[in-house]
Every structure is written in structure tokens, then in C-alpha cells.
Design a protein around this motif. Structure first.
Motif, PDB file in Angstrom:
ATOM      1  N   ARG A  94      55.663  17.377  82.500  1.00  0.00           N
ATOM      2  CA  ARG A  94      56.646  18.323  83.037  1.00  0.00           C
ATOM      3  C   ARG A  94      57.286  19.122  81.904  1.00  0.00           C
ATOM      4  N   THR A  95      57.659  18.428  80.835  1.00  0.00           N
ATOM      5  CA  THR A  95      58.249  19.090  79.678  1.00  0.00           C
ATOM      6  C   THR A  95      57.270  20.087  79.070  1.00  0.00           C
ATOM      7  N   GLN A  96      56.004  19.729  78.992  1.00  0.00           N
ATOM      8  CA  GLN A  96      54.981  20.614  78.417  1.00  0.00           C
ATOM      9  C   GLN A  96      54.797  21.881  79.245  1.00  0.00           C
ATOM     10  N   VAL A  97      54.703  21.745  80.577  1.00  0.00           N
ATOM     11  CA  VAL A  97      54.473  22.940  81.388  1.00  0.00           C
ATOM     12  C   VAL A  97      55.698  23.853  81.384  1.00  0.00           C
ATOM     13  N   LEU A  98      56.884  23.272  81.355  1.00  0.00           N
ATOM     14  CA  LEU A  98      58.088  24.108  81.307  1.00  0.00           C
ATOM     15  C   LEU A  98      58.210  24.827  79.965  1.00  0.00           C
TER      16      LEU A  98
END
Length: 120
Positions: A94-98
Motif C-alpha cells: 500500500r505504501t509503495q503504490v501510494l
């Protein structure tokens, strides 16, 4: 794969989301693996790409980072982040895609209020 999230938001069917979340995640992972940094502006871009709506310029259809791609990727990355949070899975992903979403080129409008399809 953004239709998976749209189906969930319309129906609230958590089992459906849980079943098909891996397809959304796979689509997002593909782009995390293939986006490149545009050397002058520093945005993450799809490259090569094109727009089915507009020619880049006379006789050329290939470009880097058309707005259409950025809009689709924003939708995909937002959907994956929201699905991940809803399912309580993949916090690191989630952190990576955001983070990738935040590095996409911003929407630009022309002097007539039209959305500009190209970085330049």
C-alpha cells in the motif's frame, strides 16, 4: 482491474474483493516494475506509450507518460491502496503504490480549460 474495486464499492461484497484483490495487486505490481523516471521532470511515466485519443505530433504516436495513463494509474493505485486497507493486508505494498501515485505527473490544463495529454 479497477472494475474490481468499483464492483466492491457498489456491492460491498467483501468476499468478491478478497477473491479478486490479487488481480488488482498484480496489475499495480506490473506498473511498479515498469514505470520509469522521466529524466527532465522527474515524474514516473509509462514508456513507451501513446494516447488513442490524440496524436503526439505530426506523424508520431509514441510518447512517455500520456495523461490518460496517469489517470488510469491513479485510479488503480488508489483502488489497490483502499482494497489493501479494507482487507487489512499488504501494508508495505500500500505504501509503495501510494508513493508511486504521488510521483505521477500532475494533471495540466491548457488555456481553454482542456486537459493536456502530453508532458510537453
Amino acid at each position: 482491474s479497477t472494475l474490481i474495486w468499483e464492483h466492491y464499492t457498489f456491492t460491498g461484497d467483501l468476499d468478491f474483493l478478497r477473491t479478486y484483490y490479487p488481480a488488482m495487486k498484480g496489475a499495480a505490481q506490473f506498473f511498479l516494475d515498469t514505470l520509469v523516471t522521466e529524466p527532465t521532470l522527474g515524474y514516473l511515466v509509462t514508456n513507451p506509450s501513446n494516447s488513442p485519443e490524440l496524436g503526439h505530433h505530426n506523424g508520431v504516436s509514441v510518447c512517455a507518460g500520456p495523461t490518460m495513463d496517469n489517470q488510469i494509474l491513479r485510479d488503480l493505485f488508489n483502488a489497490c491502496a483502499q482494497a489493501s486497507q479494507t482487507l487489512s493486508v499488504d501494508a508495505t505494498f500500500r505504501t509503495q503504490v501510494l508513493a508511486a501515485r504521488d510521483r505521477l505527473a500532475p494533471m495540466k490544463t491548457g488555456s481553454r480549460g482542456n486537459i493536456q495529454e502530453w508532458l510537453y
